[in-house]
Design a protein around this motif. Structure first.
Motif, mmCIF file in Angstrom:
data_model
loop_
_atom_site.group_PDB
_atom_site.id
_atom_site.type_symbol
_atom_site.label_atom_id
_atom_site.label_comp_id
_atom_site.label_asym_id
_atom_site.label_seq_id
_atom_site.Cartn_x
_atom_site.Cartn_y
_atom_site.Cartn_z
ATOM 1 N N GLU A 130 -5.345 -21.965 -1.806
ATOM 2 C CA GLU A 130 -6.346 -22.317 -1.006
ATOM 3 C C GLU A 130 -7.079 -20.784 -0.862
ATOM 4 O O GLU A 130 -6.870 -20.014 -1.311
ATOM 5 N N PRO A 131 -8.507 -21.031 -0.672
ATOM 6 C CA PRO A 131 -9.301 -19.856 -0.478
ATOM 7 C C PRO A 131 -8.772 -18.822 0.627
ATOM 8 O O PRO A 131 -8.207 -19.416 1.714
ATOM 9 N N SER A 132 -8.727 -17.581 0.253
ATOM 10 C CA SER A 132 -8.105 -16.544 1.136
ATOM 11 C C SER A 132 -6.725 -16.661 1.404
ATOM 12 O O SER A 132 -6.285 -16.764 2.657
ATOM 13 N N ALA A 133 -6.002 -17.272 0.560
ATOM 14 C CA ALA A 133 -4.584 -17.610 0.808
ATOM 15 C C ALA A 133 -3.841 -16.510 1.431
ATOM 16 O O ALA A 133 -4.093 -15.325 1.193
ATOM 17 N N TYR A 134 -2.926 -16.791 2.448
ATOM 18 C CA TYR A 134 -2.369 -15.647 3.381
ATOM 19 C C TYR A 134 -1.064 -16.163 3.816
ATOM 20 O O TYR A 134 -0.938 -17.396 4.618
ATOM 21 N N TYR A 135 0.179 -15.243 3.500
ATOM 22 C CA TYR A 135 1.352 -15.733 3.869
ATOM 23 C C TYR A 135 2.359 -14.862 4.033
ATOM 24 O O TYR A 135 2.056 -13.762 3.460
ATOM 25 N N ALA A 136 3.677 -15.409 4.487
ATOM 26 C CA ALA A 136 4.735 -14.309 4.609
ATOM 27 C C ALA A 136 5.798 -15.101 3.910
ATOM 28 O O ALA A 136 6.185 -16.278 3.993
ATOM 29 N N LEU A 137 6.547 -14.244 3.178
ATOM 30 C CA LEU A 137 7.797 -14.933 2.461
ATOM 31 C C LEU A 137 8.836 -13.773 2.426
ATOM 32 O O LEU A 137 8.480 -12.516 2.767
ATOM 33 N N TYR A 138 10.060 -14.184 2.248
ATOM 34 C CA TYR A 138 11.263 -13.420 2.506
ATOM 35 C C TYR A 138 12.159 -13.899 1.309
ATOM 36 O O TYR A 138 12.122 -14.910 0.463
ATOM 37 N N HIS B 157 -4.355 -12.927 -0.535
ATOM 38 C CA HIS B 157 -5.168 -13.072 -1.786
ATOM 39 C C HIS B 157 -6.734 -12.739 -1.599
ATOM 40 O O HIS B 157 -7.511 -13.651 -1.145
ATOM 41 N N GLY B 158 -7.032 -11.679 -1.936
ATOM 42 C CA GLY B 158 -8.618 -10.990 -1.835
ATOM 43 C C GLY B 158 -8.849 -10.614 -0.450
ATOM 44 O O GLY B 158 -7.918 -10.716 0.249
ATOM 45 N N GLU B 159 -9.964 -10.096 -0.319
ATOM 46 C CA GLU B 159 -10.158 -9.740 1.071
ATOM 47 C C GLU B 159 -10.607 -11.023 2.070
ATOM 48 O O GLU B 159 -10.972 -12.007 1.382
ATOM 49 N N PRO B 160 -10.278 -10.854 3.219
ATOM 50 C CA PRO B 160 -10.762 -11.898 4.033
ATOM 51 C C PRO B 160 -12.268 -12.328 4.132
ATOM 52 O O PRO B 160 -12.924 -11.676 3.900
ATOM 53 N N GLN B 161 -12.382 -13.751 4.139
ATOM 54 C CA GLN B 161 -13.717 -14.133 4.056
ATOM 55 C C GLN B 161 -14.713 -13.868 5.366
ATOM 56 O O GLN B 161 -15.812 -13.541 5.235
ATOM 57 N N ASP B 162 -13.981 -13.500 6.412
ATOM 58 C CA ASP B 162 -14.865 -13.285 7.460
ATOM 59 C C ASP B 162 -14.753 -11.456 7.922
ATOM 60 O O ASP B 162 -14.829 -11.194 8.887
ATOM 61 N N LEU B 163 -14.523 -10.759 6.778
ATOM 62 C CA LEU B 163 -14.423 -9.329 7.039
ATOM 63 C C LEU B 163 -15.602 -8.719 7.559
ATOM 64 O O LEU B 163 -16.651 -8.917 7.001
ATOM 65 N N LYS B 164 -15.514 -7.960 8.736
ATOM 66 C CA LYS B 164 -16.790 -7.608 9.161
ATOM 67 C C LYS B 164 -17.395 -6.208 8.543
ATOM 68 O O LYS B 164 -18.661 -6.168 8.585
ATOM 69 N N ASN B 165 -16.620 -5.486 8.093
ATOM 70 C CA ASN B 165 -17.144 -4.061 7.397
ATOM 71 C C ASN B 165 -17.985 -3.533 8.298
ATOM 72 O O ASN B 165 -18.942 -2.889 8.106
ATOM 73 N N PHE B 166 -17.596 -3.230 9.778
ATOM 74 C CA PHE B 166 -18.450 -2.663 10.590
ATOM 75 C C PHE B 166 -17.600 -1.449 10.866
ATOM 76 O O PHE B 166 -16.542 -1.218 11.184
ATOM 77 N N PHE B 167 -18.521 -0.386 11.039
ATOM 78 C CA PHE B 167 -18.028 1.198 11.194
ATOM 79 C C PHE B 167 -16.997 1.141 12.462
ATOM 80 O O PHE B 167 -15.987 2.020 12.708
ATOM 81 N N ILE B 168 -17.301 0.612 13.519
ATOM 82 C CA ILE B 168 -16.368 0.661 14.860
ATOM 83 C C ILE B 168 -15.135 -0.104 14.522
ATOM 84 O O ILE B 168 -14.439 0.174 15.455
ATOM 85 N N LEU B 169 -15.054 -0.951 13.765
ATOM 86 C CA LEU B 169 -13.852 -1.789 13.817
ATOM 87 C C LEU B 169 -12.982 -1.714 12.583
ATOM 88 O O LEU B 169 -13.793 -1.449 11.409
ATOM 89 N N HIS B 170 -11.536 -1.561 12.741
ATOM 90 C CA HIS B 170 -10.596 -1.324 11.694
ATOM 91 C C HIS B 170 -10.275 -2.512 11.279
ATOM 92 O O HIS B 170 -9.573 -3.440 12.354
ATOM 93 N N GLU B 171 -10.249 -3.218 10.061
ATOM 94 C CA GLU B 171 -9.645 -4.226 9.453
ATOM 95 C C GLU B 171 -9.013 -3.797 8.045
ATOM 96 O O GLU B 171 -9.405 -3.174 7.277
ATOM 97 N N GLY B 172 -7.742 -4.290 8.154
ATOM 98 C CA GLY B 172 -6.881 -4.081 6.931
ATOM 99 C C GLY B 172 -5.545 -3.793 7.175
ATOM 100 O O GLY B 172 -4.851 -4.191 8.166
ATOM 101 N N LEU B 173 -4.969 -2.534 6.516
ATOM 102 C CA LEU B 173 -3.370 -2.104 6.466
ATOM 103 C C LEU B 173 -3.303 -1.451 7.957
ATOM 104 O O LEU B 173 -4.432 -0.664 8.284
ATOM 105 N N VAL B 174 -2.310 -1.705 8.683
ATOM 106 C CA VAL B 174 -1.907 -1.101 9.752
ATOM 107 C C VAL B 174 -0.513 -1.018 9.778
ATOM 108 O O VAL B 174 0.323 -2.063 9.681
#
Length: 606
Positions: A124-132, A215-232
């Motif tokens: 699916e678009p922007s696939a995102y999941y956890a696996l073990y 899979h790929g960057e999130p479709q709703d990624l803000k890319n706004f300087f005041i907000l961190h999105e990504g690895l934490v």
């Protein structure tokens, strides 16, 4: 120098040259690359690796993204997830948690808007999941341990609920039986127990792991300087944040087979991905070391985080097990705080992006949350927070307001000095300094309230923009979302005319002022009338335009922030007016306003 010494030196030089040439022509074999951050090593010096979420299906790990494999993944049997706050399913193909919806949140403020979809399956678009799974150690290969394409069977339970965990089973046909028990609490925390029973002919070594794959960057990624999105990630008390762009710049790690950064966590930590309002995080057992990996597979455009736990040696006839947790849900301050304080997830509140002024944003939001709990309305809570802040900074502002009152009283004398000096600016400055010294006035003290206001304003802006609790929070009337700009518009007379407001992303939206931004401009203009006017004509013009410039600048800001600014201006105006009166100066604000209009009318007539 005698011949004996000459021969000794010559022999030494020749020996050095021979050794150097030998190493150049016949270099020693390079040792196999070893990861200095690996959690546990086997007896042969190798370290089990968590397979990539995109490894070939033939290895027993995840799919390659081919159409055939995606169809198999979509048709695989599933186990439902059904709690008050979460819904979705777990695929028996790999035992992936890859279908998750947040029942309490919708995409927009519309009641019929779709529920927020968080995890989605591969394909699916922007696939995102956890696996073990388990990384094979000495004596094992990938096809003998469960991976992302392993077809599990249901061992116990048919629906994952708060009261009923589910257990998956898989037998590798070589004496090892793997089980995975998944449970969930009333909020967003999964517990995953992985166990292996060894009924084979000898001891085996293997390392359990957890993976988050995006899979790929999130479709709703803000890319706004005041907000961190990504690895934490948190590693033994040290917080790491990396944008998706930063992950693509990681050096290529030959051992991991991708661009990666590897960190050895000794006692406590977690790693995952954070969005604006949602987050997924792998949380190994507290006190247990693990290898924390942030990875980008540039061949398939997949971002991945891993938590590889220590290698377990399982003797024949015994069972070994390990438990880790997965947070997958909304970044609710109270919920995350409870996991930190009661669930022993150290530093978990830092997963919320508090910014550089964290020493202000953290207590500021805590007070805002407390007031909202009492009042039950976030808009009134913002007003209450503003009042509390003004009370706290009042002792610092009092002296400034008193100085402004004194400056207002000196206005006639300053005008006289200006007329006497004429075009001689040096004489004017000297006379002003003598006047300030005589009257014991510091003109710079009037800047103190502004200087105090800057970090407070930025901190509250951060709180309102970043925290989930402001999302879709109504205040009153037309303000139905304090995290969004005022939806009213002067262009349609605030709804009186049958015209829709312009698109927020269009150029015309700049002049589409709502009620709150207009009130902001008026409140700044009124407050300005209490302050002494600059003697320089250019400065006078700049100050005269400032309220209206701010009105347009802040027109597209979140309504909650504009509401704070209006409240702050009204309180500041009231405080300053009363303080000036107590110091003998009676400001005629409305008289000043009438005078301003008269002067403007005379100028226009000329």
């Amino acid at each position: 120098m005698d011949d004996q010494n000459k021969n000794l030196i010559l022999a030494t030089v020749l020996s050095f040259v021979v050794i150097l040439v030998w190493f150049v022509m016949f270099p020693p074999p390079e040792p196999a690359p070893q990861d200095p951050n690996a959690a546990v090593t086997e007896t042969d010096g190798t370290v089990p690796l968590a397979p990539s979420a995109t490894a070939p299906a033939a290895t027993g790990t995840a799919d390659t993204g081919s159409a055939a494999t995606e169809t198999v993944a979509a048709d695989a049997p599933r186990i439902d997830i059904d709690t008050d706050r979460l819904s979705g399913s777990i695929s028996l193909l790999g035992g992936r948690i890859d279908d998750l919806k947040l029942n309490d949140y919708r995409e927009t403020i519309d009641e019929d808007s779709p529920i927020v979809s968080f995890f989605s399956p591969s394909g699916e678009p922007s696939a995102y999941y956890a696996l073990y799974g388990w990384a094979p150690g000495a004596g094992l290969t990938h096809d003998l341990v469960p991976g992302a394409n392993t077809q599990w069977s249901l061992g116990a339970g048919d629906t994952l609920t708060v009261a009923t965990p589910v257990t998956l089973e898989w037998n590798n046909g070589a004496g090892l039986t793997f089980r995975r028990t998944i449970s969930i609490d009333e909020n967003y925390m999964f517990s995953v127990e992985q166990s292996v029973e060894n009924n084979g002919a000898g001891n085996v070594s293997l390392a359990p792991y957890g993976i988050l794959a995006r899979h790929g960057e999130p479709q709703d990624l803000k890319n706004f300087f005041i907000l961190h999105e990504g690895l934490v990630a948190m590693a033994d008390g040290e917080l790491t944040e990396a944008d998706y762009d930063d992950m693509t710049d990681y050096p290529f790690n030959q051992r991991e087979g991708a661009r990666a950064e590897v960190t050895q966590v000794n006692e406590t930590g977690w790693i995952g991905f954070t969005d604006h309002y949602w987050m997924a995080t792998l949380i190994p057992e507290t006190g247990s070391p693990f290898k924390s990996v942030a990875k980008f597979d540039e061949r398939r455009d997949i971002y991945q985080t891993e938590a590889v736990m220590p290698t377990l040696t399982v003797a024949q006839g015994t069972t070994a097990a390990t438990t880790s947790r997965l947070f997958a849900g909304a970044k609710e301050w109270a919920t995350i705080r409870e996991y930190q304080n009661e669930g022993d997830v150290q530093g978990f509140l830092d997963s919320i992006d508090w910014g550089w002024f964290f020493f202000l944003t953290k207590p500021m939001f805590a007070l805002l949350h407390y007031l909202n709990g009492i009042i039950g309305n976030m808009g009134w809570a913002i007003i209450g927070l503003t009042i509390a802040i003004k009370i706290i900074v009042f002792p610092l502002a009092y002296k400034s307001y008193a100085s402004m009152a004194k400056m207002k009283e000196l206005q006639p004398q300053m005008e006289a000095l200006k007329e006497a000096a004429g075009d001689d600016k040096q004489k004017m400055q000297k006379g002003m300094m003598e006047l300030y010294k005589k009257e014991k006035v510091n003109p710079a003290s009037g800047c103190l309230p502004i200087l105090i206001q800057i970090p407070i304003f930025f901190s509250l802006y951060k709180v309102i923009f970043v925290t989930l609790e402001l999302r879709h929070a109504p205040w009153l009337g037309w303000i139905t979302d304090l995290s969004a700009p005022d939806p009213s518009s002067i262009l349609n007379l605030f709804g009186l005319l049958p015209f829709a407001t312009p698109d927020p992303n269009s150029i015309i939206a700049i002049i589409s002022l709502g009620i709150l931004p207009i009130l902001l401009g008026i409140s700044m203009w009124l407050q300005q009338k209490l302050n002494p006017a600059p003697t320089d004509p250019t400065q006078q013009m700049i100050f005269a335009w400032m309220p209206w410039v701010f009105m347009f600048m802040l027109g597209s800001f979140a309504s909650g922030l504009v509401l704070y600014w209006i409240t702050n201006n009204v309180i500041t105006f009231t405080q300053q007016y009363l303080i000036m009166r107590t110091h003998g100066y009676k400001p005629d604000v409305f008289g000043n306003i009438r005078s301003s209009f008269k002067r403007k009318s005379k100028t226009d007539a000329k």
